[in-house]
Design a protein around this motif. Structure first.
Motif, mmCIF file in Angstrom:
data_model
loop_
_atom_site.group_PDB
_atom_site.id
_atom_site.type_symbol
_atom_site.label_atom_id
_atom_site.label_comp_id
_atom_site.label_asym_id
_atom_site.label_seq_id
_atom_site.Cartn_x
_atom_site.Cartn_y
_atom_site.Cartn_z
ATOM 1 N N MET A 171 0.907 -1.122 -0.032
ATOM 2 C CA MET A 171 -0.172 0.141 -0.029
ATOM 3 C C MET A 171 0.648 1.163 0.051
ATOM 4 O O MET A 171 0.738 2.220 0.739
ATOM 5 N N LEU A 172 1.966 1.345 -0.985
ATOM 6 C CA LEU A 172 2.690 2.350 -1.046
ATOM 7 C C LEU A 172 2.136 3.688 -1.278
ATOM 8 O O LEU A 172 2.647 4.803 -1.206
ATOM 9 N N ASP A 173 0.869 3.590 -1.900
ATOM 10 C CA ASP A 173 -0.036 4.804 -2.071
ATOM 11 C C ASP A 173 -0.074 5.597 -0.920
ATOM 12 O O ASP A 173 -0.248 6.913 -0.771
ATOM 13 N N THR A 174 -0.449 4.765 0.256
ATOM 14 C CA THR A 174 -0.589 5.412 1.411
ATOM 15 C C THR A 174 0.455 6.186 2.100
ATOM 16 O O THR A 174 0.609 7.123 2.629
ATOM 17 N N LEU A 175 1.845 5.475 1.802
ATOM 18 C CA LEU A 175 3.101 6.125 2.248
ATOM 19 C C LEU A 175 3.332 7.668 1.432
ATOM 20 O O LEU A 175 3.761 8.520 1.854
ATOM 21 N N ASP A 176 2.885 7.407 0.045
ATOM 22 C CA ASP A 176 3.123 8.470 -0.838
ATOM 23 C C ASP A 176 2.049 9.697 -0.256
ATOM 24 O O ASP A 176 2.612 10.743 -0.249
ATOM 25 N N ALA A 177 0.977 9.318 0.123
ATOM 26 C CA ALA A 177 -0.081 10.356 0.532
ATOM 27 C C ALA A 177 0.510 10.990 1.783
ATOM 28 O O ALA A 177 0.515 12.081 2.413
ATOM 29 N N PHE A 178 1.028 10.052 2.647
ATOM 30 C CA PHE A 178 1.784 10.633 3.960
ATOM 31 C C PHE A 178 2.870 11.605 3.521
ATOM 32 O O PHE A 178 3.018 12.524 4.432
ATOM 33 N N LEU A 179 3.599 11.387 2.559
ATOM 34 C CA LEU A 179 4.911 12.372 2.272
ATOM 35 C C LEU A 179 4.061 13.361 1.820
ATOM 36 O O LEU A 179 4.830 14.465 2.071
ATOM 37 N N HIS A 180 3.036 13.530 1.052
ATOM 38 C CA HIS A 180 2.476 14.838 0.743
ATOM 39 C C HIS A 180 2.089 15.603 1.697
ATOM 40 O O HIS A 180 2.031 16.762 1.856
ATOM 41 N N GLU A 181 1.548 14.859 3.050
ATOM 42 C CA GLU A 181 1.120 15.652 4.240
ATOM 43 C C GLU A 181 2.447 16.226 4.992
ATOM 44 O O GLU A 181 2.296 17.506 5.339
ATOM 45 N N LEU A 182 3.450 15.372 4.780
ATOM 46 C CA LEU A 182 4.626 16.108 5.461
ATOM 47 C C LEU A 182 5.141 17.334 4.890
ATOM 48 O O LEU A 182 5.346 18.449 5.200
ATOM 49 N N ALA A 183 5.085 17.066 3.471
ATOM 50 C CA ALA A 183 5.171 18.459 2.437
ATOM 51 C C ALA A 183 4.608 19.448 2.922
ATOM 52 O O ALA A 183 4.802 20.588 3.143
ATOM 53 N N ARG A 184 3.253 19.183 2.818
ATOM 54 C CA ARG A 184 2.257 20.424 3.218
ATOM 55 C C ARG A 184 2.627 20.891 4.469
ATOM 56 O O ARG A 184 2.288 22.137 4.665
ATOM 57 N N ARG A 185 3.026 20.285 5.435
ATOM 58 C CA ARG A 185 3.302 20.830 6.846
ATOM 59 C C ARG A 185 4.594 21.410 7.084
ATOM 60 O O ARG A 185 4.995 21.788 7.939
ATOM 61 N N GLY A 186 5.208 21.132 5.929
ATOM 62 C CA GLY A 186 6.750 21.703 6.102
ATOM 63 C C GLY A 186 7.659 20.938 7.191
ATOM 64 O O GLY A 186 8.625 21.239 7.821
ATOM 65 N N ILE A 187 7.289 19.644 7.003
ATOM 66 C CA ILE A 187 7.999 18.590 8.096
ATOM 67 C C ILE A 187 9.208 18.090 7.357
ATOM 68 O O ILE A 187 8.955 17.421 6.083
ATOM 69 N N GLU A 188 10.305 18.273 7.716
ATOM 70 C CA GLU A 188 11.506 17.677 7.220
ATOM 71 C C GLU A 188 11.874 16.278 7.294
ATOM 72 O O GLU A 188 11.942 15.622 8.642
ATOM 73 N N ILE A 189 12.424 15.400 6.475
ATOM 74 C CA ILE A 189 12.548 13.944 6.671
ATOM 75 C C ILE A 189 14.070 13.935 6.813
ATOM 76 O O ILE A 189 14.860 14.316 6.006
ATOM 77 N N VAL A 190 14.498 13.195 7.968
ATOM 78 C CA VAL A 190 15.697 13.122 8.443
ATOM 79 C C VAL A 190 16.108 11.578 8.513
ATOM 80 O O VAL A 190 15.341 11.068 9.310
ATOM 81 N N GLN A 191 17.246 11.058 8.377
ATOM 82 C CA GLN A 191 17.708 9.876 8.689
ATOM 83 C C GLN A 191 18.068 9.763 10.163
ATOM 84 O O GLN A 191 17.933 8.734 10.982
ATOM 85 N N GLU A 192 18.778 10.769 10.775
ATOM 86 C CA GLU A 192 19.345 10.735 12.120
ATOM 87 C C GLU A 192 18.105 10.451 13.041
ATOM 88 O O GLU A 192 16.802 10.872 12.712
ATOM 89 N N LEU A 193 18.085 9.883 14.156
ATOM 90 C CA LEU A 193 17.242 9.348 15.176
ATOM 91 C C LEU A 193 17.103 10.609 16.197
ATOM 92 O O LEU A 193 18.062 11.107 16.641
ATOM 93 N N PRO A 194 16.030 10.738 16.759
ATOM 94 C CA PRO A 194 15.900 11.799 17.754
ATOM 95 C C PRO A 194 16.526 11.383 18.971
ATOM 96 O O PRO A 194 16.188 10.195 19.622
#
Ligand SMILES: [Zn+2]
Length: 225
Positions: A171-194
């Motif tokens: 269901m990679l379409d759901t992951l794609d939709a999630f990425l769009h939401e991250l972009a809409r909110r200006g959330i940066e994707i990082v590899q580093e762990l919090p």
């Protein structure tokens, strides 16, 4: 700026992990894969872990059998087998900080680690990684993880998300939709762990051990540099 880190647990899963790796590569997203030792021993398993590593993802240890949490059955012999044997299978693919994530059915709590497991992880200089959001991609009918995952973005400034190769790949379409939401909110994707999710770092306790293990003394809080 808010941040999010992706982790994918319980693989490698031939037939699923390849699709996920393709998806991430197309978007230049780097993640951490917490692998299960027994899955590395299955046909195609180690090859997928090698591919993930070669493509810049980090590889962490997620027990040998992914059965009972180590806080429920965590004598030293089982701890050595579940953690140590998996680390040997991961070998040179390991992140230098020896990331280990206990299994525990989605919730962070005292069931994750026994006191033997805790001291084993400390003395063998592992880094123990928890999470902030496990929105349930493994729970049928699976797709509702998306709404829950989006809702949980409000909980913290740096989300550490847990998804699973096996369940997200179909269901990679759901992951794609999630990425769009991250972009809409200006959330940066990082590899580093919090840092808040690294409760033991290179063998040194940094979190409150009573929140993730059966240890009964309150954990000391290490000074943050
Ligand atoms: Zn797991």
């Amino acid at each position: 700026m808010k941040r999010l880190t992706f982790t994918f647990d319980n693989g490698p899963w031939p037939g699923a992990t390849e699709l996920l790796l393709d998806f991430l590569a197309e978007r230049s997203i780097k993640a951490t894969f917490f692998v299960v030792g027994q899955r590395l021993q299955e046909p195609g398993g180690i090859e997928l872990a090698r591919r993930a590593h070669a493509e810049g993802h980090w590889i962490g240890n997620h027990t040998l059998t992914h059965t009972k949490p180590l806080g429920e059955d965590g004598g030293l012999a089982r701890v050595e087998r579940e953690i140590g044997e998996t680390q040997r299978l991961i070998g040179e693919l390991s992140h230098p900080s020896r990331f280990f994530r206990p299994n525990g059915g989605g919730a962070v709590g005292r069931h994750l680690l026994s006191t033997d497991a805790l001291s084993y992880l400390e003395s063998n200089r592992y880094s123990v990684v928890t999470w902030t959001s496990a929105p349930g991609d493994w729970i049928a009918p699976h797709r509702p993880w998306l709404a829950k995952g989006i809702g949980e973005l409000d909980d913290t400034d740096w989300t550490l998300l847990v998804l699973h190769d096996r369940f997200i790949a179909p269901m990679l379409d759901t992951l794609d939709a999630f990425l769009h939401e991250l972009a809409r909110r200006g959330i940066e994707i990082v590899q580093e762990l919090p840092p808040a999710c690294i409760v033991i770092r290179d063998g040194v306790l940094t979190g409150d051990k009573t929140t993730f293990s059966l240890a009964d003394e309150p954990g000391r809080q290490a000074a943050t540099p």
